[in-house]
Design an enzyme around this catalytic site. Structure first.
Site, mmCIF file in Angstrom:
data_model
loop_
_atom_site.group_PDB
_atom_site.id
_atom_site.type_symbol
_atom_site.label_atom_id
_atom_site.label_comp_id
_atom_site.label_asym_id
_atom_site.label_seq_id
_atom_site.Cartn_x
_atom_site.Cartn_y
_atom_site.Cartn_z
ATOM 1 N N ASP A 1 0.883 -1.168 0.000
ATOM 2 C CA ASP A 1 0.000 0.000 0.000
ATOM 3 C C ASP A 1 0.921 1.217 0.000
ATOM 4 O OD1 ASP A 1 -1.648 2.153 0.583
ATOM 5 O OD2 ASP A 1 -2.312 1.401 2.527
ATOM 6 N N LYS B 1 2.831 11.453 -3.509
ATOM 7 C CA LYS B 1 1.900 10.616 -4.262
ATOM 8 C C LYS B 1 0.911 11.472 -5.037
ATOM 9 C CE LYS B 1 -1.606 7.025 -3.501
ATOM 10 N NZ LYS B 1 -2.231 6.216 -2.445
ATOM 11 N N GLU C 1 -7.353 0.706 -4.613
ATOM 12 C CA GLU C 1 -7.382 0.646 -3.146
ATOM 13 C C GLU C 1 -8.711 0.112 -2.599
ATOM 14 O OE1 GLU C 1 -6.006 4.548 -2.033
ATOM 15 O OE2 GLU C 1 -3.988 4.118 -2.763
ATOM 16 N N ASP D 1 -12.732 5.980 2.663
ATOM 17 C CA ASP D 1 -11.295 6.014 2.969
ATOM 18 C C ASP D 1 -10.836 7.431 3.298
ATOM 19 O OD1 ASP D 1 -8.534 5.919 3.034
ATOM 20 O OD2 ASP D 1 -8.299 4.796 1.166
HETATM 21 MG MG MG Z 1 -4.457 4.952 2.205
#
Ligand code: MG
Ligand code: ADP
Length: 566
Positions: A6, A67, A144, A172
């Protein structure tokens, strides 16, 4: 053993699938979560916890949240050198790889890496490239939310006898982003039905809001750059504690200011109510894009560290009129799912019956020429594979040459949702030679085949002659060639990266510095002694002495931090 990663905006994790289940692998510091931060200290790059400490106290020497700029040319300056987000991500990936290898005593090579569902082809390629530079072979990328559903085993438990599929909403809330996805699980197939989000809403915004309250109540300026690191540290600790406690006491020295106050959860929730409200829009959008009502959702899955905040949980529960499923740690769920996926890719016997598919997040198509008022105009977009098509998918369309006697057609391949190609992302092009035909316009059949590993195969066939041409899109537009990868790898070799063995020492040093900065006068004297002792031990280079002292220091630092926020 199968590995999954991840690669998060704020934290990254690596997990292994073995003996029929996924497990997280601790890093060199014994923690499952490695901050996705790279920093410069004494001319060396450091990655992880130590880098995060530096990011707090000396932000100019650190790169974080890179990211967010995957797939763009944005560069981060560290010392004399500029790094792009692919290189920085590669450093994080390599740290995870090396730590896992040291822990397991085995090589980590093939991995599955998770990416946000909304990542486009360029961003996905950037992640693949980062993996390659880090010496990993990226078997597959997984969305994800799909990983989260896998970690919960939702593919195994048919929800309701009467329903033929299970709909799960993945909520999330990470450090810097909020993502909502709705996935449909049907006979072991998981499909992302819709995804929406806010790229600038996450746990850090709550920390920031809390730091302002601490500043306000203590009569110090939240803008004071010298005080900011300390304020943020206290706020982060207080925020985490308030997830389980109704009230915290904060006592610390910030510069010349004495901080002494108590904060209640209700006060925290009052000042962050607007942040919580911002989650409504993406939630509603995901539901409406999927054509669903809250009561259609069978499972609510909370993901991301910040979803631990009671206000976030309560908001999600209220909006979806149900309690979230529990059992898997929200910080770990995506990483565990990536390892499950890695096992699926490798067809681990424990997961025999599960099929995985995914949907194409974007439309794929080609440029065409249309007649406008009878005149041919270039630049129009003809979709072949529509957004949200279940992949693997293969679609065919026929294209006709515009003119008689035309001897070639250049096929330009795009990804995107705009009617004109100029606003879409060009993935590549191919030239098709046509037989010279003055009687009729030549027709070609064009076939797009898009598979789950992200490879797009484009086949063109001239119907009259049967001539076939093919290109594979992975090798175009942005994907690094072997030579480029080699150059990137060499650049990484030449970077001065502090060795893994010293990561823990550096972390202790940064923790000591930070503690000193925040300590009160009396504690400072004691801390100075401790620091001198630590430096002495480092100089003597006795590994056993250093190891023991490290343990004691970690213990001491934990106690000390606990005294600031209780
Ligand atoms: Mg995350
Ligand atoms: P990402 O996937 O973006 O890297 P994470 O899932 O690791 O993010 O979430 C990081 C965020 O979670 C941070 O803002 C952190 O402060 C927050 N967080 C972690 N633990 C808690 C907690 N116990 N209570 C509240 N927030 C938390």
């Amino acid at each position: 053993m199968h590995f999954g990663i991840d690669l998060g905006t704020t934290h990254s994790l690596i997990a292994v699938f073995r003996d029929g289940k996924p497990d997280l692998i601790p890093n060199a510091l014994g923690s499952f979560m490695t901050p996705s931060v790279v920093a410069l200290r004494d001319g060396h790059l450091v990655v992880g916890e130590a880098a995060r400490e530096i990011a707090l106290s000396d932000p100019g020497q650190a790169a974080a949240c890179f990211k967010r700029s995957m797939g763009t040319a944005k560069a981060y300056q560290l010392g004399e050198t500029r790094y792009d987000s692919v290189e920085l991500s590669a450093l994080v990936l390599r740290r995870l790889k090396q730590d896992a290898e040291a822990h397991l005593g085995a090589e980590v090579r093939e991995v599955v890496i998770s990416v946000p569902a909304y990542f486009n082809e360029l961003q996905r390629r950037a992640v693949r490239d980062a993996g390659q530079i880090a010496g990993l072979e990226v078997l597959r990328l997984i969305n994800e939310p799909t990983a989260a559903a896998l970690a919960y085993g939702l593919h195994e438990t048919p929800d309701d006898e009467d329903e033929d599929s299970t709909l799960a909403l993945i909520f999330d809330l990470g450090g810097g982003t909020f993502d909502v996805s709705i996935v449909e699980i049907f006979e072991g197939v998981i499909e992302v039905k819709a995804s929406a989000g806010d790229a600038f809403l996450g746990g850090e915004d709550f920390t920031e809001a809390l730091s302002r309250i601490i500043a306000l109540e203590s009569g110090v300026s939240a803008e004071d750059m010298a005080l900011r690191p300390g304020l943020l540290r206290l706020a982060e600790q207080a925020k985490r504690q308030l997830s389980t406690k109704a009230e915290v006491q904060i006592a610390a020295q910030l510069g010349a200011h004495e901080i002494d106050l108590s904060l209640t959860r209700s006060r925290f929730e009052e000042v962050t109510a607007r942040l919580v409200q911002r989650m409504a829009l993406p939630l509603d959008r995901a539901l409406s894009d999927a054509g669903l009502q809250p009561e259609d959702i069978h499972r609510l899955v909370l993901v991301g560290g910040a979803s631990r905040m009671p206000a976030a949980r309560a908001f999600a529960a209220k909006r979806l009129r149900q309690l979230p499923v529990i059992g898997v740690n929200p910080d770990h769920v995506v990483a565990l799912g990536t390892a499950v996926q890695a096992a699926l890719v490798a067809r681990d016997a424990a997961l025999d019956d599960v099929v995985m598919t995914d949907v194409s997040a974007f439309t794929l198509g080609v440029e065409t020429i249309n007649l406008v008022n009878g005149t041919p105009r270039k630049g129009f977009y003809l979709p072949l594979i529509e957004r949200n098509t279940v992949i693997p998918a293969s679609r065919e369309k026929h294209l006709q040459a515009v003119e008689l006697g035309q001897t070639k057609i250049v096929i330009k391949i795009y990804q995107g949702e705009a009617p004109r190609v100029e606003s879409n992302l060009k993935l590549g092009e191919m030239e098709i030679v046509l037989p010279h035909n003055t009687e009729a316009q030549e027709i070609i059949s064009l076939r797009f085949t898009y598979d789950i590993s992200g490879l797009l195969e484009v086949d063109a066939k001239v119907l009259s002659s049967g001539t076939e041409t093919q290109i594979l899109i992975q090798d175009l537009a942005g994907k690094m060639s072997d030579a480029e990868c080699e150059t990137a790898r060499q650049r990484m070799q030449s970077m001065k990266i502090s060795p893994r063995q010293t990561a823990e020492n550096i972390y202790i040093s940064t923790r000591l510095d930070a503690a000193w900065a925040m300590a009160r006068a009396m504690q400072r004297e004691q801390l100075t002694e401790v620091i001198l002792e630590w430096e002495g031990a480092l100089e003597r280079q006795d590994p056993e002495e250093i190891r023991v002292m490290r343990q004691n220091l970690h213990w001491l630092m934990d106690r000390l931090e606990d005294t600031h926020v209780t």
